[in-house]
Motif scaffolding. Structure first.
Motif: not given
Length: 566
Positions: A133, A183, A191, A193-194, A261
Motif C-alpha cells: 500500500m 486498509k 486490497l 476496503w480502505e 468496513t
C-alpha cells in the motif's frame, strides 16, 4: 566443528515429574551455525520450524526439523538500508511475511509505502516482494506503544480471512483532529476496503491503546480520552497526556470506536463499569466468532474522584448486545502476598483511614493474555509493568580531582504475575499471584516492549498453563510473607523457572529447570526466554547461547531445546 560464541539447540526431556524434584534428563542435538540477536521470531509448520533473525546488517533464515532436531537450511540475506523501517514479521494464512516501510519526501513525492516479503519455508528464502500500500503524507503507528518506532499496526480475523493495516496521519499541529487510516486485505493480501477517518479528538486529547477485528469485519479501537486541560509551564494546554491531574483526580475516560468496513461508518461508546469503579487498563481478546472479550483491571474511585491503582478485575463481551460486565475483587491476602512488612502495614492503615474509598492495590497491572477453557471459563494473565527513572552518578576524572555528573535512565520493573479465572457463567473461580522482581532498561522496538529476556513467557498445554521466567534460585521456596530477591541483569543469570497452573482448579506447581549460565556443564550466555516457541501439544522448543574459544572462523553455533511439558 570448532566454534567461538554459541547458540545451541539443546533437547531437554522435562517430564513434569521434575516438579516433584526429580532430575532433568538433558540430551544435546548436533550443532549448527547460529546467529544470536534480540530481533528474532520463530514459526512452526507441523514438524518444521522457521527462524527469522534480523542479525546486524543481515537477515538470516533458518529451518529445522523438530522430529530429528536438525538444521535443514540456513541462508543469509542482505538487510535493509538505514532509511527502511522494519514493521513486523507475521504468520498469516499459513505463510510468513516480513513487513517493512519506506518514506519518500521530495519536490514531487510525499508518501509512505508499506512492503511485504513472503518467505518460502520449503526453500528457506524470500519468494517475492510486494508493494502492499501507499499512503500520501507521513504516517505513524496508531497505538501509543509503537507510535515512535513503527509506522503501521497489524491485526487479522481469527479465521485469517481478513488482514487489517492501521495507521495515523502525522499532523504538524497536535491541536488538529487526528486522522486514522484502515486498509483491509483478503487471504492473499489483495486490497478489499480502505478508509481514512477523522477522529473527534486532537493529538493532545486521545491515546490509542489496542484494536481488533471481529468475524463480521468490524474494527474496534480502544482509547484513553483525556477529560480536561492540564496546567503546565507553557499555559493552559492539553498535554502531556496524563491519566491523573496534579491533584490526583482521574483525568480520562475510555471510549471504543467501532468502524464498519462494509458501511464505512463509525460510532463510539464510553466503556464504564459500575458506579464507584474505574478502568485502569484493558486489552481486546478475540476468542471466537461470538466473543470479542474486553478485559483488564479496575480500581475503586476515591473521594473527590481520586485515582487509585488496580484492585479489581473485569471482562465483558464486546459482541454481546447486553454487554454484561463480570468483575472480581483482588483479595487483600493476594495483594499483601510477598510484600515487605512496611507495605502490608501501609495497606492496613490506608484501608482503615479511607474505608470504601480505597482498597489495597497492585500497581501498574497490565493484561497480557486471556485463555479460553473448553468448559467456557476464562483465565486472565496480567503483569506488573512499572516504568521508573534511575539517576546514575558518574565520576569524571579531571586534573587535580574529579567532576561528578549524573545521567537519567528509563527502566522497567517486570514484577508480579496475576492469574485469575472466571467461570463460564461469569462468577469468580480462583486467583493466584506469582511473585517476582525484575528490572531492565525500558525501550520499545518494532516487536513491542524490548524485555531483554525478562517478563514471562506463556505456553498453553492440553489442560495446564506453563509460565516461564528467569529468577533467583532462592525465590523457589519463598514464603508468602517474604519479598522476592530481584533479578536485574536482563535475564543473563539466574534459573529458568516454570509454573504449571491447572486452569480448572488453579493448582500451581513450581520448579527451577536449570541455571541459565551453565547447562549440563556447558557455559551459556545471553539466555532469552523469548527464544521459545510452542511445538505439538505440551512441547516447546527454544535456543540458548554458549561460548567456545576454539575457532574464530565461525562465530556461533546452536542446539535446539525441546521440552516435553507432560
Amino acid at each position: 566443528m570448532k566454534l567461538n560464541k554459541v547458540i545451541t539447540l539443546i533437547i531437554f526431556l522435562l517430564f513434569f515429574q521434575i516438579l516433584k524434584g526429580q532430575k532433568t534428563n538433558v540430551i544435546y542435538s548436533s550443532d549448527y551455525e547460529g546467529f544470536p540477536s534480540d530481533y528474532k521470531k520463530y514459526f512452526t509448520f507441523d514438524n518444521v520450524m522457521l527462524s527469522v533473525n534480523l542479525y546486524r546488517e543481515n537477515i538470516i533464515l533458518q529451518t529445522f526439523n523438530l522430529d530429528s532436531l536438525t538444521l535443514i537450511q540456513s541462508k543469509n540475506f542482505k538487510g535493509f538500508p538505514e532509511d527502511v523501517q522494519v514493521e513486523d514479521v507475521l504468520k498469516f494464512n499459513n505463510s510468513v511475511y516480513l513487513f517493512y516501510s519506506t518514506f519518500t519526501k521530495n519536490d514531487t513525492v510525499f508518501e509512505e509505502r508499506l512492503y511485504m516479503k513472503e518467505i518460502n519455508v520449503d526453500s528457506c528464502s524470500f519468494e517475492k516482494t510486494k508493494l502492499l500500500m501507499t499512503v500520501n503524507g507521513d504516517v505513524t503507528a496508531t497505538l501509543s506503544m509503537h507510535d515512535f518506532v513503527d509506522n503501521f499496526d497489524f491485526t487479522f480475523t481469527l479465521d485469517q480471512d481478513r488482514f487489517v493495516v492501521q495507521y495515523k496521519k502525522k499532523k504538524k499541529n497536535l491541536k488538529e483532529n487526528i486522522e486514522i487510516g484502515y486498509k483491509v486485505f483478503d487471504r492473499d493480501l489483495n486490497l478489499l476496503w480502505e478508509k481514512e477517518i477523522e477522529m473527534p479528538y486532537n493529538g493532545h486529547q486521545i491515546e490509542n491503546i489496542d484494536f481488533a477485528i471481529d468475524s463480521e469485519y468490524n474494527i474496534y479501537l480502544g482509547s484513553y480520552i483525556f477529560r480536561k486541560k492540564i496546567l503546565n509551564g507553557t499555559g493552559d494546554n492539553y498535554g502531556p497526556t496524563s491519566k491523573v491531574t496534579g491533584r490526583g483526580e482521574i483525568n480520562y475516560d475510555i471510549e471504543i470506536f467501532k468502524i464498519g468496513t462494509t458501511t464505512g461508518t463509525y460510532s463510539k461508546s464510553k466503556m464504564e463499569l459500575d458506579s464507584g469503579y474505574h478502568i485502569n487498563s484493558f486489552k481486546f481478546f478475540p476468542i471466537n466468532n461470538e466473543q470479542l472479550i474486553v478485559a483488564g483491571y479496575s480500581s475503586v474511585i476515591g473521594k473527590n474522584s481520586k485515582y487509585n491503582q488496580p484492585s479489581g478485575i473485569f471482562k465483558f463481551n464486546m459482541l454481546d448486545s447486553i454487554q454484561k460486565i463480570d468483575t472480581m475483587s483482588i483479595p487483600t491476602a493476594i495483594v499483601n502476598q510477598n510484600l515487605k512488612p512496611k507495605e502490608v502495614s501501609l495497606n492496613k492503615s490506608l484501608s482503615k483511614r479511607y474505608g470504601k474509598d480505597w482498597r489495597p492495590t497492585i500497581k501498574y497491572l497490565s493484561p497480557v493474555n486471556l485463555i479460553f477453557d473448553k468448559d467456557g471459563g476464562m483465565v486472565l494473565i496480567g503483569e506488573q509493568r512499572i516504568p521508573i527513572t534511575r539517576n546514575y552518578v558518574i565520576p569524571l576524572p579531571i586534573p587535580g580531582g574529579a567532576l561528578i555528573t549524573s545521567t537519567l535512565s528509563s527502566h522497567m520493573l517486570y514484577n508480579d504475575v496475576l492469574i485469575s479465572r472466571f467461570n463460564a457463567d461469569g462468577t469468580n473461580s480462583w486467583i493466584k499471584k506469582l511473585a517476582k522482581r525484575q528490572e531492565t532498561t525500558n525501550s520499545v522496538d518494532f516487536f513491542g516492549l524490548h524485555k531483554r529476556g525478562l517478563s514471562f513467557k506463556l505456553i498453553k498445554g492440553e489442560t495446564d498453563l506453563y509460565i516461564f521466567y528467569v529468577d533467583q534460585l532462592k525465590n523457589l521456596t519463598l514464603p508468602s510473607d517474604k519479598n522476592p530477591a530481584e533479578l536485574n541483569d536482563d535475564g543473563n543469570h539466574g534459573f529458568l523457572t516454570v509454573h504449571k497452573i491447572n486452569t480448572i482448579t488453579g493448582k500451581v506447581n513450581k520448579a527451577a529447570l536449570f541455571d541459565v549460565e551453565r547447562i549440563q556443564e556447558l557455559k551459556t550466555i545471553g539466555f532469552n526466554i523469548f527464544n521459545i516457541t510452542s511445538f505439538r501439544k505440551d512441547e516447546v522448543v527454544f535456543e540458548v547461547y554458549m561460548e567456545s574459544l576454539k575457532d574464530k572462523s565461525i562465530l556461533n553455533i546452536g542446539f535446539l531445546t525441546l521440552i516435553n511439558l507432560q
